[in-house]
Design a protein around this motif. Structure first.
Motif, PDB file in Angstrom:
ATOM      1  N   VAL A  50       0.834  -1.208   0.000  1.00  0.00           N
ATOM      2  CA  VAL A  50       0.000   0.000   0.000  1.00  0.00           C
ATOM      3  C   VAL A  50       0.867   1.255   0.000  1.00  0.00           C
ATOM      4  O   VAL A  50       0.598   2.208  -0.739  1.00  0.00           O
ATOM      5  CB  VAL A  50      -0.980  -0.012   1.201  1.00  0.00           C
ATOM      6  N   LEU A  51       1.917   1.267   0.794  1.00  0.00           N
ATOM      7  CA  LEU A  51       2.827   2.412   0.838  1.00  0.00           C
ATOM      8  C   LEU A  51       3.474   2.645  -0.533  1.00  0.00           C
ATOM      9  O   LEU A  51       3.564   3.784  -1.004  1.00  0.00           O
ATOM     10  CB  LEU A  51       3.893   2.217   1.910  1.00  0.00           C
ATOM     11  N   GLU A  52       3.890   1.576  -1.178  1.00  0.00           N
ATOM     12  CA  GLU A  52       4.477   1.676  -2.520  1.00  0.00           C
ATOM     13  C   GLU A  52       3.469   2.292  -3.497  1.00  0.00           C
ATOM     14  O   GLU A  52       3.808   3.166  -4.293  1.00  0.00           O
ATOM     15  CB  GLU A  52       4.903   0.287  -3.003  1.00  0.00           C
ATOM     16  N   LEU A  53       2.226   1.846  -3.417  1.00  0.00           N
ATOM     17  CA  LEU A  53       1.191   2.399  -4.302  1.00  0.00           C
ATOM     18  C   LEU A  53       0.945   3.877  -4.018  1.00  0.00           C
ATOM     19  O   LEU A  53       0.774   4.673  -4.941  1.00  0.00           O
ATOM     20  CB  LEU A  53      -0.109   1.603  -4.144  1.00  0.00           C
ATOM     21  N   GLN A  54       0.923   4.238  -2.751  1.00  0.00           N
ATOM     22  CA  GLN A  54       0.729   5.645  -2.389  1.00  0.00           C
ATOM     23  C   GLN A  54       1.860   6.504  -2.946  1.00  0.00           C
ATOM     24  O   GLN A  54       1.616   7.585  -3.487  1.00  0.00           O
ATOM     25  CB  GLN A  54       0.646   5.798  -0.866  1.00  0.00           C
ATOM     26  N   GLN A  55       3.070   6.029  -2.811  1.00  0.00           N
ATOM     27  CA  GLN A  55       4.218   6.794  -3.304  1.00  0.00           C
ATOM     28  C   GLN A  55       4.212   6.897  -4.818  1.00  0.00           C
ATOM     29  O   GLN A  55       4.527   7.947  -5.375  1.00  0.00           O
ATOM     30  CB  GLN A  55       5.523   6.157  -2.822  1.00  0.00           C
ATOM     31  N   ARG A  56       3.879   5.828  -5.499  1.00  0.00           N
ATOM     32  CA  ARG A  56       3.929   5.807  -6.964  1.00  0.00           C
ATOM     33  C   ARG A  56       2.753   6.542  -7.609  1.00  0.00           C
ATOM     34  O   ARG A  56       2.903   7.092  -8.689  1.00  0.00           O
ATOM     35  CB  ARG A  56       3.966   4.370  -7.482  1.00  0.00           C
ATOM     36  N   THR A  57       1.580   6.546  -6.957  1.00  0.00           N
ATOM     37  CA  THR A  57       0.402   7.182  -7.555  1.00  0.00           C
ATOM     38  C   THR A  57       0.152   8.587  -7.011  1.00  0.00           C
ATOM     39  O   THR A  57      -0.568   9.359  -7.631  1.00  0.00           O
ATOM     40  CB  THR A  57      -0.873   6.353  -7.310  1.00  0.00           C
ATOM     41  N   GLY A  58       0.711   8.887  -5.841  1.00  0.00           N
ATOM     42  CA  GLY A  58       0.439  10.173  -5.208  1.00  0.00           C
ATOM     43  C   GLY A  58      -0.940  10.240  -4.571  1.00  0.00           C
ATOM     44  O   GLY A  58      -1.395  11.304  -4.174  1.00  0.00           O
ATOM     45  N   LYS A  59      -1.610   9.097  -4.443  1.00  0.00           N
ATOM     46  CA  LYS A  59      -2.952   9.041  -3.846  1.00  0.00           C
ATOM     47  C   LYS A  59      -2.906   8.303  -2.518  1.00  0.00           C
ATOM     48  O   LYS A  59      -2.119   7.376  -2.347  1.00  0.00           O
ATOM     49  CB  LYS A  59      -3.918   8.318  -4.782  1.00  0.00           C
ATOM     50  N   ASP A  60      -3.763   8.738  -1.597  1.00  0.00           N
ATOM     51  CA  ASP A  60      -3.888   8.064  -0.313  1.00  0.00           C
ATOM     52  C   ASP A  60      -5.368   7.824  -0.041  1.00  0.00           C
ATOM     53  O   ASP A  60      -6.038   8.645   0.581  1.00  0.00           O
ATOM     54  CB  ASP A  60      -3.272   8.887   0.814  1.00  0.00           C
ATOM     55  N   PRO A  61      -5.909   6.702  -0.532  1.00  0.00           N
ATOM     56  CA  PRO A  61      -7.331   6.440  -0.322  1.00  0.00           C
ATOM     57  C   PRO A  61      -7.691   6.195   1.140  1.00  0.00           C
ATOM     58  O   PRO A  61      -8.864   6.188   1.494  1.00  0.00           O
ATOM     59  CB  PRO A  61      -7.598   5.194  -1.174  1.00  0.00           C
TER      60      PRO A  61
END
Length: 81
Positions: A50-61
């Motif tokens: 999840v942290l990797e996705l947040q960093q790569r997409t710039g989104k924090d759902p």
């Protein structure tokens, strides 16, 4: 990011996590369950994903609280919104 780009990012990240754990590759599909399924990861590994996705997409759902998700597709949808 498109849904296919997010799926590819999830797939690549999961393969890296599994490689670091010494586990073999696992087929990842949209319906693949992330915990308690065929992917041998734990909650700490999932948090790393999840942290990797947040960093790569710039989104924090999860900025306003936790949202339940079970599959790769569920997680992918959170980052497409």
């Amino acid at each position: 990011m498109s849904s296919s780009e997010i799926f590819s990012l999830i797939e690549a990240s999961l393969h890296e996590i599994l490689k670091a754990k010494g586990a073999g590759p696992v087929r990842i599909a949209p319906e693949t369950r992330l915990l308690g399924g065929e992917v041998p990861i734990d909650s700490l590994d999932l948090a790393q994903l999840v942290l990797e996705l947040q960093q790569r997409t710039g989104k924090d759902p999860f900025a306003n609280g936790f949202i339940n998700f079970e599959s790769v597709d569920d997680l992918s949808r959170l980052f497409r919104c």
